[in-house]
Design a protein around this motif. Structure first.
Motif, PDB file in Angstrom:
ATOM      1  N   GLU A  60      83.660  83.898  88.313  1.00 21.82           N
ATOM      2  CA  GLU A  60      83.430  82.856  87.314  1.00 21.82           C
ATOM      3  C   GLU A  60      83.457  81.510  88.012  1.00 21.82           C
ATOM      4  O   GLU A  60      84.366  81.217  88.791  1.00 21.82           O
ATOM      5  CB  GLU A  60      84.474  82.890  86.196  1.00 21.82           C
ATOM      6  CG  GLU A  60      84.152  81.876  85.103  1.00 21.82           C
ATOM      7  CD  GLU A  60      85.199  81.798  84.002  1.00 21.82           C
ATOM      8  OE1 GLU A  60      84.938  81.146  82.974  1.00 21.82           O
ATOM      9  OE2 GLU A  60      86.289  82.387  84.178  1.00 21.82           O
ATOM     10  N   PRO A  63      85.669  77.618  85.448  1.00 20.39           N
ATOM     11  CA  PRO A  63      86.310  78.274  84.299  1.00 20.39           C
ATOM     12  C   PRO A  63      86.919  77.322  83.285  1.00 20.39           C
ATOM     13  O   PRO A  63      87.205  77.727  82.158  1.00 20.39           O
ATOM     14  CB  PRO A  63      87.398  79.128  84.960  1.00 20.39           C
ATOM     15  CG  PRO A  63      87.728  78.394  86.220  1.00 20.39           C
ATOM     16  CD  PRO A  63      86.422  77.831  86.698  1.00 20.39           C
ATOM     17  N   THR A  69      87.215  82.937  80.592  1.00 27.28           N
ATOM     18  CA  THR A  69      88.002  83.718  81.561  1.00 27.28           C
ATOM     19  C   THR A  69      88.781  84.842  80.883  1.00 27.28           C
ATOM     20  O   THR A  69      88.826  85.974  81.378  1.00 27.28           O
ATOM     21  CB  THR A  69      88.984  82.797  82.315  1.00 27.28           C
ATOM     22  OG1 THR A  69      88.300  81.645  82.779  1.00 27.28           O
ATOM     23  CG2 THR A  69      89.621  83.525  83.478  1.00 27.28           C
ATOM     24  N   ALA A  81      88.015  83.093  89.943  1.00 29.74           N
ATOM     25  CA  ALA A  81      87.544  81.852  89.327  1.00 29.74           C
ATOM     26  C   ALA A  81      87.547  80.732  90.358  1.00 29.74           C
ATOM     27  O   ALA A  81      88.561  80.495  91.025  1.00 29.74           O
ATOM     28  CB  ALA A  81      88.425  81.486  88.141  1.00 29.74           C
TER      29      ALA A  81
END
Length: 360
Positions: A60, A63, A69, A81
């Motif tokens: 990700e 985030p 998330t 992330a």
């Protein structure tokens, strides 16, 4: 929030500027591309369309405070992330501390365009729009290749990614991205789904790396060089574009350099040069074969190169005619880049290369 520099915001008393919005006491800045998804139904839709497997490691980017998330952690095995804003990093750590997700979340603080990405199966991200183009090509260059990326882009940028020949937004970005991946538009997202709301609507796009690529990987730089020329004026004919002095000068310089290297180092089979033009038939192919006398070898190479360059410049050779000859022979002279398909661009590069015209 995953890319770009963090600039210190000037504080003016307790009041926040119009460019600041808050969630959980954390100010968001539009100037940094910080637009947090606030619609939980949209978050669920994005995760559903991502096709996440329970064994997936998910990347990700940006985030924020972790709304997306959390859903990614519920769907996959783990989440990596990448976040540039230290405030958001602290908020993520606080949010998932002492929860079942704590050990399945790894947060990397840094600029995603500069940091080395770890292994991941799938990328799902709502990114700062100013890093869209470089991020796509960084992801597509990542090894080993991931399965797919589901990314939120500014709508116009997203439509450029999926544009087809003849579309108004069809451009070099469209052709390059579609060469490296299969791109599809998933859904349109209104600006009111974000806090703070951006000025424009967004779209979610699915990107799947191609395996294998339609052209050899060592041709990608040259491919991009050709597209830069073709799309310098995408609505002009290729004949008009390739007649420009600057372009002809660049291509001729490449041509002479590569032909000289072929003559002096035997990089390519010189017998093929006769196929381009009878002016380039080489009589002496035995030079540079590595004799015992280094000085004599050096003299032979220099002499051979001089003779070769004389052949290139002299004997009525016209490089413009050579370039235009390729375009005419294969019916590209009156065509426009805005309407050429990927396969036509691949063929154009191939026929140029066949006569030793290169773009890098």
């Amino acid at each position: 929030m995953a890319g770009g520099k963090i600039k210190k915001e000037k504080r003016r008393g307790a009041a926040h500027t119009p460019n600041q919005h808050f969630q959980g006491g954390i100010p968001f800045y539009k100037s940094r591309g910080q637009h947090i998804l606030k619609n939980p139904l949209l978050v669920d839709t994005i995760v559903e369309k991502s096709g996440i497997k329970s064994t997936d490691t998910i990347l990700e980017i940006g985030p924020g405070t972790g709304n997306l998330t959390k859903k990614l952690l519920e769907a996959g095995k783990s989440v990596v992330a990448v976040e540039v804003d230290h405030r958001m990093v602290l908020e993520l750590q606080r949010r998932f501390q002492d929860t079942p997700f704590q050990n399945r979340l790894k947060v990397i603080q840094g600029d995603v365009l500069k940091c080395q990405l770890p292994y991941f199966d799938i990328c799902v991200a709502n990114i700062p729009y100013q890093i869209s183009s470089p991020l796509i090509f960084k992801l597509l260059d990542h090894k080993p290749a991931f399965r797919c990326a589901i990314i939120m882009f500014q709508r116009e940028f997203a439509m450029r990614l999926v544009a087809q020949p003849g579309d108004t937004l069809y451009c070099r970005l469209s052709v390059n991205t579609q060469l490296l991946s299969r791109v599809s538009h998933l859904l349109k997202v209104g600006k009111n789904n974000f806090r703070p709301p951006p000025k424009v609507d967004s779209s979610v796009v699915r990107i799947e790396p191609r395996k294998p690529l339609p052209i050899p990987a060592d041709k990608l730089k040259e491919w991009d060089g050709m597209l830069r020329i073709c799309f310098s004026r995408k609505n002009r004919t290729l004949g008009a574009i390739f007649k420009q002095k600057k372009i002809l000068s660049l291509l001729e310089k490449n041509y002479k350099t590569l032909q000289a290297l072929a003559q002096t180092t035997q990089i390519v089979d010189l017998s093929t040069l006769g196929e381009c033009s009878e002016d380039f038939t080489m009589e002496d192919e035995g030079r540079g074969d590595g004799g015992d006398d280094d000085d004599d070898d050096e003299m032979e190479v220099e002499g051979s190169n001089t003779e070769f360059m004389a052949d290139v410049v002299g004997k009525g050779f016209d490089f413009k005619d050579k370039v235009m000859g390729v375009l005419k022979q294969y019916d590209y002279e009156d065509k426009r880049s805005s309407k050429l398909t990927q396969n036509e661009f691949i063929h154009l590069l191939s026929v140029f290369n066949e006569v030793h015209i290169h773009f890098a």
